[in-house]
Write an enzyme that holds these catalytic residues in place. Structure first.
Site, PDB file in Angstrom:
ATOM      1  N   CYS A 205      -0.036   3.856   2.642  1.00 23.95           N
ATOM      2  CA  CYS A 205       0.465   3.443   3.963  1.00 23.95           C
ATOM      3  C   CYS A 205       1.918   3.886   4.139  1.00 23.95           C
ATOM      4  O   CYS A 205       2.300   4.391   5.198  1.00 23.95           O
ATOM      5  CB  CYS A 205       0.371   1.928   4.130  1.00 23.95           C
ATOM      6  SG  CYS A 205      -1.289   1.244   4.028  1.00 23.95           S
TER       7      CYS A 205
ATOM      8  N   CYS B 186       0.830  -1.210   0.000  1.00 17.29           N
ATOM      9  CA  CYS B 186       0.000   0.000   0.000  1.00 17.29           C
ATOM     10  C   CYS B 186       0.866   1.263   0.000  1.00 17.29           C
ATOM     11  O   CYS B 186       1.508   1.593   0.997  1.00 17.29           O
ATOM     12  CB  CYS B 186      -0.914  -0.038   1.226  1.00 17.29           C
ATOM     13  SG  CYS B 186      -1.787   1.492   1.552  1.00 17.29           S
TER      14      CYS B 186
END
Length: 122
Positions: free
Chosen positions: A48, A45
């Site tokens: 993230c 991600c």
């Protein structure tokens, strides 16, 4: 509680605690007094990864007033699914083990800090 101690890993030089089991989640996140942030993330991600410096800044800013925990959704998929995550990253905010709310997805640093501060006022 003794067993749970061995089920977490504290990164050297960092205050954020990685959760590696359901028992550690219960012992540390759900039992923690005060405000806590559980970051549910995935290695693939990009948002993230981009949020990581903001989390480190928050750790510095609120040291002693708030604790941060990380849950890798790829390492513990069943546990991550139990949170009914709708996007990554998902930040679950707790006070005294009770969920106050969530922040989902990427947020610019100033916006994210304001949202966290709003939870601090609740």
């Amino acid at each position: 509680m003794f067993i749970a101690f061995y089920l977490i890993k504290i990164k050297r030089g960092e205050a954020m605690i990685d959760i590696h089991s359901k028992e550690a989640l219960e012992a540390y996140v759900f039992s923690e007094k005060g405000l806590t942030v559980l970051d549910i993330w995935a290695a693939w991600c990009r948002p993230c990864q981009v949020m990581e410096p903001t989390l480190k800044k928050l750790e510095e800013m609120y040291s002693g007033r708030m604790k941060f925990f990380k849950l890798n959704s790829e390492e513990l998929p069943e546990l991550a699914q139990s949170f009914k995550v709708q996007g990554f990253p998902t930040f679950v905010i707790y006070r005294n083990g009770k969920e106050l709310g969530r922040i989902i997805g990427y947020h610019a640093k100033d916006s994210f800090i304001k949202e966290i501060e709003n939870f601090m006022k609740k």
